[in-house]
Design an enzyme around this catalytic site. Structure first.
Site, mmCIF file in Angstrom:
data_model
loop_
_atom_site.group_PDB
_atom_site.id
_atom_site.type_symbol
_atom_site.label_atom_id
_atom_site.label_comp_id
_atom_site.label_asym_id
_atom_site.label_seq_id
_atom_site.Cartn_x
_atom_site.Cartn_y
_atom_site.Cartn_z
ATOM 1 N N CYS A 1 0.725 -1.276 0.214
ATOM 2 C CA CYS A 1 0.011 0.012 -0.023
ATOM 3 C C CYS A 1 1.308 1.623 -0.087
ATOM 4 C CB CYS A 1 -0.971 0.117 1.429
ATOM 5 S SG CYS A 1 -0.108 -0.156 2.236
ATOM 6 N N ARG B 1 15.787 1.475 0.652
ATOM 7 C CA ARG B 1 15.004 -0.130 -0.290
ATOM 8 C C ARG B 1 14.941 -0.850 1.301
ATOM 9 N NH1 ARG B 1 20.000 -0.130 -2.864
ATOM 10 N NH2 ARG B 1 21.284 -1.196 -1.115
ATOM 11 N N SER B 2 13.759 -0.912 1.618
ATOM 12 C CA SER B 2 12.973 -1.455 2.984
ATOM 13 C C SER B 2 12.673 -2.714 2.191
ATOM 14 C CB SER B 2 12.546 -0.685 3.482
ATOM 15 O OG SER B 2 10.882 0.120 3.051
ATOM 16 N N PHE C 1 8.051 10.033 2.189
ATOM 17 C CA PHE C 1 7.129 9.164 3.508
ATOM 18 C C PHE C 1 7.768 9.303 4.540
ATOM 19 C CE2 PHE C 1 9.918 6.615 0.852
ATOM 20 C CZ PHE C 1 10.095 5.122 2.064
ATOM 21 N N ASP D 1 20.217 2.740 -0.406
ATOM 22 C CA ASP D 1 20.210 2.426 0.743
ATOM 23 C C ASP D 1 21.666 1.795 2.356
ATOM 24 O OD1 ASP D 1 18.823 1.727 3.804
ATOM 25 O OD2 ASP D 1 17.836 -0.730 3.012
ATOM 26 N N ILE D 2 21.701 1.931 3.275
ATOM 27 C CA ILE D 2 22.763 1.576 4.456
ATOM 28 C C ILE D 2 23.638 0.864 3.448
ATOM 29 C CG2 ILE D 2 22.218 2.205 6.361
ATOM 30 C CD1 ILE D 2 21.655 -0.584 7.100
#
Lengths: 324, 324
Positions: A164, A196-197, A280, A219-220
């Site tokens: 979502c 980039r979860s 977000f 990302d990390i």
């Protein structure tokens, strides 16, 4: 689509401001965009033979989760969906999820994370029956997404669910006027995403590349490129050594979701004139001066996320009630 | 069981040392215990109609993974299993796993982590076909374990797979002479585990509680209790405020797996006289003086883990070749 036709004219990214440096970006309110979708959802719900019943599993002793659950309840009531918050301890969360899975009266559920705040939350996420997973977070849906499998059946009557938040962001990109007229709406667009979860950043990069964009994902553990594949119906992921400055300078669209105060916020001087900037994260990821350079700024996504979850619940209902 | 009968006499935990403080714990070599299992595995393999073929997916640019893959190859060759290392980049890892899933010639696979070192590794873990998951890490197997579902069928002919490191630890507990004669081998035992990861600590706590133990599980988010349920065939998890000192003082068995130099190593003064101490981390988690207080010390688990993975591959083969 309604939202696109209505919102595009006043947010043309190709519009050149009179004097660079004094531009003030339009601030796109996700609540306003959500309202156009909610109107459609209300109409669709009214046509169903029964009211939709959704459950929120609230198992975290965590203020933002309470707030979010309460917000979901209001959004559901707003469109005519019945929403029940089920409170549980973190140790009872799995049982609460299982009970909702098995409860024929319940059409879908949302689970408020973090619960353990460890990898155990991933286990819980995959405990939700995919057919009731209105957030689209189950590995089953992730696999559909990464393989760009948009339907569950050959006849293309049962649509796959998209996660979502990434879906909400794509709809905001469209509402901001950044979709093109080509077969793939983000054809030729350059995108830069900080996050980039597995629940937002990676699926979002994949969805945007499927839609034609060239995405640099930070990302990390460094940057990766998500680009449309030459066959046109998939995407490829490639290693890259591109740095933040270059990626930001080239990006038509910048999306941030870094839940940390130590992230160096994106400055106006770093981005391209007229870019679309979307945050977000609940943290501030853009500098205040971003509005002097961006054409559209979306400071938060939340209201659209909940709306997309409700929209997903309608899709799931239709998948399981094909005649309904 | 062979290992138990052979090893128990010389490691009796009930043996009282002549003068407390000067006790020197037996050091239990996991290679020696693994050898007893490998003898059984060799015999079983020789009876199969075809040689087992296992694949190691090596996608990490990470020294320990190379070492571990090479170690697996030697262990496989030692028992007569064919082992192929398949090299991939991290971006090709998912495709390499899918290819091995679809390769009818391959009976099982092991994937060397970390690959991304993020939650994406969990996604990869669940990309392995459970029927080829010799490490027993897939969510499918985790669910069997947490629900104490030991067989896949009503007739109890197809055994569920257990995750190889927790299984290795349980076999070492047995070899160290800490299994009782009752219906549940750890009935009445108190256990303290430092690690609640989804791949070792949590499944291990659950398995030990199923076997009758009262387990205190510590992780960065605090302690939890895993205790046998009153019905006897499941376990319960409870919140607790017990501290490290109390849990260690009471524990018959202490298991550590903290991959960090900042973990305060467990000291001899903290543990119970005659305890069994097992470290499965590659870091040193026990002080050198642990041997003056413990009855048995197991400094590493690795050789048993690989052996249990090979043993799992035999089980998986039998599950899919019931007549074989």
């Amino acid at each position: 689509m309604l939202a696109r036709a209505r919102l595009r004219p006043r947010m043309d990214p190709h519009h050149i401001p009179p004097s660079p440096g004094t531009r003030t970006a339009s601030v796109l309110d996700p609540t306003a965009v959500a309202e156009t979708f909610r109107s459609e959802i209300r109409a669709e719900l009214a046509a169903l033979p029964e009211p939709l019943v959704l459950v929120g599993v609230l198992a975290a002793d965590h203020g933002p989760s309470y707030t979010y659950a309460e917000y979901t309840r209001k959004a559901c009531e707003d469109v005519g969906v019945r929403f029940e918050i089920r409170h549980a301890t973190r140790l009872d969360a799995e049982e609460a999820i299982r009970a909702a899975n098995e409860d024929a009266r319940v059409h879908g559920m949302m689970v408020y994370y973090p619960i353990f705040g460890t990898e155990q939350d991933v286990y819980l996420r995959d405990s939700v029956d995919p057919a009731k997973d209105i957030e689209g977070l189950h590995t089953f849906w992730a696999r559909c997404l990464y393989q760009n499998q948009r339907f569950l059946d050959e006849a293309k009557t049962r649509k796959a669910i998209l996660p979502c938040t990434p879906l909400a962001i794509l709809k905001l990109v469209e509402a901001a006027g950044f979709f093109g007229e080509g077969e793939r709406p983000l054809e030729g667009r350059r995108v830069c995403i900080f996050n980039r979860s597995e629940v937002v950043g990676r699926p979002l990069a994949s969805m945007m590349a499927h839609d034609g964009a060239h995405v640099t994902s930070f990302d990390i553990d460094g940057p990766l490129l998500f680009v449309p594949s030459s066959s046109g119906d998939m995407h490829e992921v490639r290693e890259t050594t591109v740095d933040r400055a270059t990626a930001l300078r080239q990006a038509d669209i910048v999306v941030t979701g870094v839940p940390s105060r130590s992230f160096p916020v994106v400055q106006g001087a770093e981005i391209r004139e007229g870019a679309l900037c979307i945050n977000f994260s609940t943290f501030k990821n853009f500098s205040d001066d971003i509005q002097s350079k961006a054409s559209v700024f979306v400071p938060r996504v939340g209201p659209m996320t909940v709306t997309m979850a409700i929209r997903n619940s309608l899709r799931l209902y239709k998948n399981t009630h094909p005649g309904g």
